[in-house]
Design an enzyme around this catalytic site. Structure first.
Site: not given
Lengths: 806, 150
Positions: A237, A384-385, A760
Site C-alpha cells: 500500500q 478501512r479507517c 473509510e
C-alpha cells in the site's frame, strides 16, 4: 471549429471532470479477469517460498531440524534465524519503533509466527517440505489477556527488551508494557467529572478483527546479480516507503531497489506493514540468484499479517442535568500482540484516537492509552479507517448512548444539543485537533427527516408494548451515529512514518497531441484512482479524462509518496494533482498569450482553453497549447509541458457523516435483519459520485461484518479460533442490506479542490450505527453495554441475561 | 474441550480392563492407529494418522496409565505432536462398573489442542473427537463380544 458550437457547459461535460459519474476505467480489465496481481507474475526460474509456522502461542524453540526437508527433491533452501543472523536480518524494525523477529530467534510469541522459510521449485514441494521440518518447542505460559499481561507476576514475553525501561514512545512501566500516551488536561477533566450533575461510566471493547482483503499478502523478489538491482513486486500500500525500508534494513542502495505494486485486490490496511515474507523472499532471491515468490494462504493471512482494533476503552462522560456535555475521560488498554507493529504516524502511538471527542463541543477531555504485549499476532492497522479513528468513533458514539440512558434522554436530541455549531469552525478540540469545516446540524436534521425519526420511535414504542403483551418476539432497534473523521495524514510537521514526512505527490506530462500521463505516489487497491485522479486533471486542465493515463505503484517512475491508506489519497495526492495541474496551467497561460499575441494578463481560463478577455472568439485550446509547447520556440520559456508537485497539507481534513440503522431482532434466535440503512456522507467536494457511493456501500458492508460477527478470537492457549472463512464472518449478498446514500457538501477550506476523503468514513461511522441499533433494541429492557461482535449467539445471550426468554 | 460418555461393554470388568491394557486390541480400535507399542509398565508410544477437516497429519505421542485404583477406576494422560498440523494433549478419567455380566465404562476426557487443527474451529473438532471416540468404543465393544479365546 466544432467546439465553437458547444456551450461552456457542454464542453465541461464532455471532459468528464469533477462531479461526473464516470465509469471506472479499471473495471474493463477487472470484470474480464484480466487484472495483473502479484500471484499472476511468473518469471523464468522462479522459486516458491513457504513458512514453517509455530503451532504454539508462546514457546521456546529448542531446535530446528531441516535435514529431511532439504533432502526432498525440489527443495532449494531452508532458511532459519541462524541463516539470517549474519546478515542482521533475523529481526527487522517495525513501523511503530519496535523490532520484530523475521524468523523465530530462540522463541515464538504468537501462534502462526514464522519459524523457517522453505524455498522450493514449486508451491507443492514447498508445502510438503514445510511438513518435514522438525521443530522442537518447549511450551511457555500463554497470555492473551492484556490486563493479565500487566500483572506483576505475568510471564515475560519480550525477553529481548525485558530490562529496557524506555521504549520508542517513552517510559515502560512493566516488562509487558509498550508505551503510555497521554493527551488533554487530566486535572481539569477529573475536576469536571467530580463536580458534574451526571457522569456515565462504561467499559467499551472494540474486539480484535482483521482486514481480510480478498487477495492475501505476497511478493515476488528478483535480484539481478549482473546489474545488482533488486526488483520486488508486492501487495504494497506504500511502495516508496517499502523501498526506503528495504534499503535501510538490507543495506542495498536505494537506487538499486525497484518496488512495484501491481493490481492489488483490496488492502484495507493489511498491506501497509513490512512482513517477514518480504524479507525472506528478498534474502532467498539473493542467496539463490533466482526470483522467489511468496503468497500467503487465507489462514496465514488471518493469523499472522496485521490484525486491527483490540482496544479496551474505559470511558467517563460528564454532563449537566439537561444534557450539555461538560467533559470526557478515557483510558485505553491497547493489545498490540507480540511485537508493536502498529501502522501509525511516529508521534502518534495510538494513531488519531484523540479524535474521540467526535462531533461534540466538549470543553475538557483527557485521554491515556497504554500499549501492551500479549501472545497474539502483531499489527494494529487501520482497517478501512484513518489511524485508530474507528475505535475513537465507536467509543464516543457508545458513550453518547450510555449518557442518553443515564439522562433518560433521546439519543438523537442529546447529539443535536452537543454538536459543534457551524459558526465554531475552524474548531479547536479539547484533545488538540483543529477541525477544518463542518455543518453537523444540517446533516443531522436531513438524516432524521429522511427516515422519519419520530415515526420510527413511535413504531418502536408500539413494538415494545406488543412484545410485552406477547404478540411479537421481535424487537426494533434504531442505531444512530454521527461522527467526524480525521483523514489525509498529514502535515509533515507532525506526521511521519519512520521519519518519512507524510506528504504526497503527482507528476504530470502533457503530450504534444494534448493527451497526458500523471504519476502519483499513492497506489489504488480498488479505490479507482485511475478514474478519479483523471477527473481532477480533466477539470483543472481542460483535457478529457479519457485522454489521461494515471499510473501508480512503480518506484522507478512514480514520484515519491507515502502511499494509500487512512483516506489520504484524495486529501494529499489529490491536492498534489490539482497543484501540479495548476503549474501546467500557469505555463499554458504564457504560451497561449504568446500565440494570441497578447499580454499574459489579457487571457483567462475558460473550461478547456485560454480566451482573450472580452473577445471569446480569440482563444487557444489546451490541445493547441500542448502542441505549441513542443514545436515552437517561445522566448523565455523552456519547451515541454510538465510539472510535479509534492504537497504537504496544512491540516488534516475532517469529513463527517450521519448514519441511521433500523434493525429487527429476533429475541429467541438472536437473528438480526437490517430493515433500513440511511447513510449521509459529507466528504467535501465530490469528484465522482458513483465511486463515492461504491465506497460507501463497501465500507458499510465491512462495518456490518465487524459489528455483527467478524472477529479474531483466541482461546486461553493462544489458538486462533477464527482462522478460516468458515469462522471469520464475511458478509455475502444474503446478509448485506440495501443502503440509501445521501450527502451534504461542506468543502475543506484548505484543500485546493475542497475534497476531504471518503473511502473509510462508512466503516468508521457504520460500526457504531449497527452496534447502537442492537443496543437500542434492548434499551427499554435495561441493556447498557454489550460487547461486539453481535453475532446471533451473543444477541441471544443479551436477551437471556435480560430475562426475555422466561 | 471436554468429552464425557458412557458405554456398556458385554464382558466382565476384569476382561475389559485387561483389554484396555492390550496394545494389540488398542491398536486395532484406535482410529488411524499405525503403531502402538508398550514402552514400559503402563506406558505406550503411538503413531496415529488423524484427519480433521482439511488437515491430515501423523501424530506421534506417548500415553501414560495410572492404575492405582484399577480395575474400578484408572486414568490416562498423554500428548501427541503432529508437526505443522499442531498438537494435542489431555487426559481421561475412566471408571469401570460391574453390572451383572456386563461392564459400564464411563469416561471424562479433557483435551487441549493447538496449531492448525485448533484453528479449524472448535465445532469441527468437537464433532470429530466425538466421532473418533464413538468409533473406538464401538470397535472395543465388538472386540470383547468375541469369544474370550479370540
Amino acid at each position: 471549429m466544432t467546439d465553437q458550437t458547444m456551450t461552456p457547459e457542454e464542453r465541461a461535460a464532455s471532459l468528464e471532470g469533477m462531479g461526473c459519474r464516470r465509469k471506472r476505467v479499471e473495471d474493463v480489465r477487472f470484470t474480464q479477469g484480466k487484472g495483473n496481481y502479484v500471484d499472476d507474475i511468473k518469471l523464468p526460474g522462479m522459486l516458491f517460498g513457504a513458512f514453517v509456522r509455530s503451532p504454539y502461542a508462546h514457546a521456546r524453540v529448542k531446535s530446528i531440524n531441516a535435514d529431511a526437508a532439504k533432502a526432498l527433491p525440489g527443495v532449494v533452501a531452508v532458511l532459519t534465524a541462524e541463516d539470517l543472523a549474519p546478515l542482521g536480518l533475523h529481526w527487522m524494525p517495525t513501523l511503530a519503533g519496535d523490532k520484530q523477529m523475521v524468523l523465530a530467534d530462540g522463541k515464538v510469541l504468537f501462534q502462526g509466527q514464522e519459524v523457517a522459510f522453505v524455498v522450493a521449485e514449486d508451491r507443492y514441494t514447498a508445502a510438503d517440505a514445510v511438513e518435514l521440518v522438525e521443530v522442537e518447542y518447549e511450551e511457555l505460559p500463554v497470555v492473551t489477556d492484556p490486563f493479565r499481561a500487566l500483572e506483576p507476576d505475568a510471564p515475560v514475553l519480550r525477553e529481548d527488551i525485558k530490562d529496557q525501561k524506555e521504549g520508542a514512545h517513552g517510559p515502560r512501566k512493566h516488562h509487558n508494557h509498550i508505551f503510555t500516551w497521554e493527551q488533554g488536561d487530566r486535572e481539569a477533566t477529573e475536576k469536571v467529572l467530580e463536580e458534574a450533575d451526571v457522569v456515565a461510566e462504561e467499559m467499551i471493547y472494540y474486539h480484535r478483527t482483521h482486514p481480510c482483503p480478498l487477495e492475501t499478502c505476497g511478493c515476488v523478489a528478483s535480484m539481478d546479480k549482473v546489474t545488482g538491482k533488486l526488483t520486488v513486486w508486492g501487495t504494497f500500500q506504500a511502495p516508496h516507503a517499502i523501498r526506503t525500508v528495504v534499503s535501510l534494513i538490507s543495506g542495498i542502495a536505494e537506487h538499486n531497489i525497484r518496488i512495484i505494486s501491481p493490481d492489488i485486490g483490496g488492502g484495507f490496511g493489511n498491506k501497509v506493514g513490512a512482513y517477514p515474507g518480504y524479507v525472506c523472499s528478498v534474502v532467498a532471491s539473493i542467496v539463490t540468484g533466482r526470483p522467489v515468490k511468496w503468497v500467503e494462504n487465507r489462514m496465514e493471512n488471518l493469523m499472522s499479517t496485521a490484525f486491527a482494533r483490540d482496544y479496551w476503552m474505559k470511558g467517563r462522560i460528564a454532563a449537566t442535568k439537561d444534557g450539555r456535555i461538560t467533559g470526557l475521560w478515557c483510558h485505553v488498554t491497547a493489545d498490540h500482540g507480540g511485537f508493536d507493529a502498529c501502522a501509525d504516524p511516529t508521534k502518534f502511538p495510538a494513531g488519531f484516537f484523540n479524535i474521540c471527542t467526535g462531533s461534540y463541543d466538549i470543553p475538557v477531555a483527557y485521554l491515556c492509552v497504554d500499549g501492551v504485549y500479549t501472545n497474539k499476532a502483531p499489527g494494529g492497522v487501520a482497517y478501512r479507517c484513518s489511524f485508530r479513528v474507528t475505535e475513537a468513533a465507536y467509543f464516543i458514539e457508545r458513550m453518547i448512548e450510555v449518557l442518553a440512558i443515564e439522562l433518560g434522554m433521546d439519543a438523537a436530541e442529546l447529539r443535536r444539543i452537543n454538536f459543534i455549531r457551524k459558526d465554531q469552525f475552524p474548531y479547536k478540540s479539547a484533545l488538540g485537533w483543529e477541525y477544518d469545516s463542518g455543518d453537523y446540524h444540517t446533516a443531522w436534521e436531513k438524516a432524521l427527516k429522511a427516515v422519519d425519526y419520530e415515526g420510527l420511535r413511535r413504531e418502536q414504542a408500539q413494538r415494545i408494548e406488543e412484545f410485552k403483551a406477547g404478540k411479537t418476539r421481535k424487537l426494533l432497534g434504531i442505531g444512530l451515529s454521527h461522527f467526524t473523521e480525521i483523514v489525509g495524514a498529514g502535515p509533515v510537521k507532525n506526521c511521519d512514518i519512520l521519519g518519512l514526512g507524510m506528504f504526497d505527490s503527482c507528476e504530470i506530462r502533457i503530450h504534444p497531441t494534448g493527451s497526458a500521463i500523471a504519476r502519483l505516489g499513492t497506489i489504488s487497491q480498488g479505490q479507482g484512482h485511475a478514474t478519479t485522479f483523471a477527473q481532477i486533471l480533466a477539470s483543472e486542465l481542460g483535457i478529457p479524462a479519457s485522454d489521461i493515463t494515471v499510473e501508480e505503484g512503480d518506484t522507478d517512475t512514480a514520484p515519491y509518496g507515502l502511499g494509500t491508506y487512512g483516506s489520504r489519497s484524495t486529501p494529499v495526492a489529490g491536492a498534489a494533482t490539482a497543484m501540479a495541474a495548476r503549474k501546467i496551467r500557469a505555463k499554458a497561460q504564457m504560451i497561449a498569450a504568446y500565440l494570441l499575441e497578447v499580454h499574459d494578463d489579457d487571457v483567462e481560463w475558460d473550461v478547456d482553453r485560454f480566451v482573450v478577455k472580452g473577445n471569446p472568439e480569440r482563444f487557444k485550446t489546451m490541445k493547441e497549447i500542448a502542441f505549441a509547447a513542443y514545436n515552437q520556440a517561445i522566448p523565455g520559456l523552456e519547451p515541454g509541458l510538465e510539472a510535479v508537485s509534492y504537497y504537504d497539507p496544512p491540516n488534516m481534513t475532517y469529513p463527517f457523516r450521519a448514519y441511521i440503522c433500523v434493525m429487527e431482532i429476533d429475541v429467541d434466535t438472536g437473528e438480526w435483519q437490517v430493515r433500513q440503512f440511511y447513510a449521509l456522507d459529507d466528504c467535501g467536494t465530490r469528484i465522482n459520485p458513483m465511486i463515492i457511493e461504491g465506497q460507501v456501500h463497501g465500507g458499510l458492508t465491512e462495518a456490518l461484518a465487524i459489528a455483527m460477527g467478524q472477529e479474531i478470537a483466541y482461546d486461553e492457549m493462544g489458538n486462533v479460533k477464527t482462522g478460516t472463512l468458515m469462522d471469520f464472518f464475511i458478509p455475502t449478498a444474503w446478509e448485506t442490506p440495501n443502503y440509501i446514500t445521501d450527502h451534504t457538501v461542506t468543502p475543506s477550506p484548505h484543500h485546493p479542490i475542497g475534497a476531504k476523503g471518503v473511502g473509510e468514513s462508512p466503516n468508521v461511522g457504520g460500526v457504531p450505527a449497527f452496534s447502537n441499533a442492537v443496543h437500542d433494541a434492548f434499551r427499554a429492557f435495561g441493556l447498557r453495554q454489550a460487547h461486539m461482535p453481535h453475532d446471533h449467539w451473543r444477541i441471544w445471550q443479551i436477551a437471556e441475561n435480560l430475562g426475555l426468554h422466561a | 474441550m471436554e468429552l464425557t460418555d458412557e458405554i456398556r461393554v458385554p464382558a466382565p470388568r476384569d476382561r475389559v480392563y485387561a483389554a484396555l491394557n492390550d496394545p494389540e486390541i488398542l491398536a486395532r480400535c484406535i482410529p488411524g492407529c499405525e503403531e502402538l507399542k508398550a514402552t514400559g509398565p503402563g506406558e505406550y508410544e503411538a503413531k496415529v494418522v488423524l484427519k480433521i477437516g482439511p488437515v491430515k497429519a501423523r501424530f506421534g505421542g506417548v500415553v501414560k496409565l495410572d492404575d492405582t485404583n484399577a480395575p474400578e477406576a484408572f486414568s490416562l494422560t498423554g500428548e501427541g505432536k503432529g508437526g505443522a498440523a499442531g498438537f494435542a494433549k489431555g487426559g481421561a478419567d475412566v471408571t469401570l462398573t460391574e453390572d451383572g455380566e456386563e461392564t459400564v465404562l464411563r469416561y471424562t476426557a479433557k483435551v487441549e489442542i493447538g496449531g492448525k487443527i485448533a484453528q479449524l474451529g472448535s465445532r469441527l473438532i468437537a464433532g470429530t473427537a466425538k466421532k473418533l471416540s464413538a468409533k473406538f468404543f464401538s470397535c472395543f465393544a465388538e472386540e470383547l463380544s468375541q469369544p474370550a479365546a479370540g
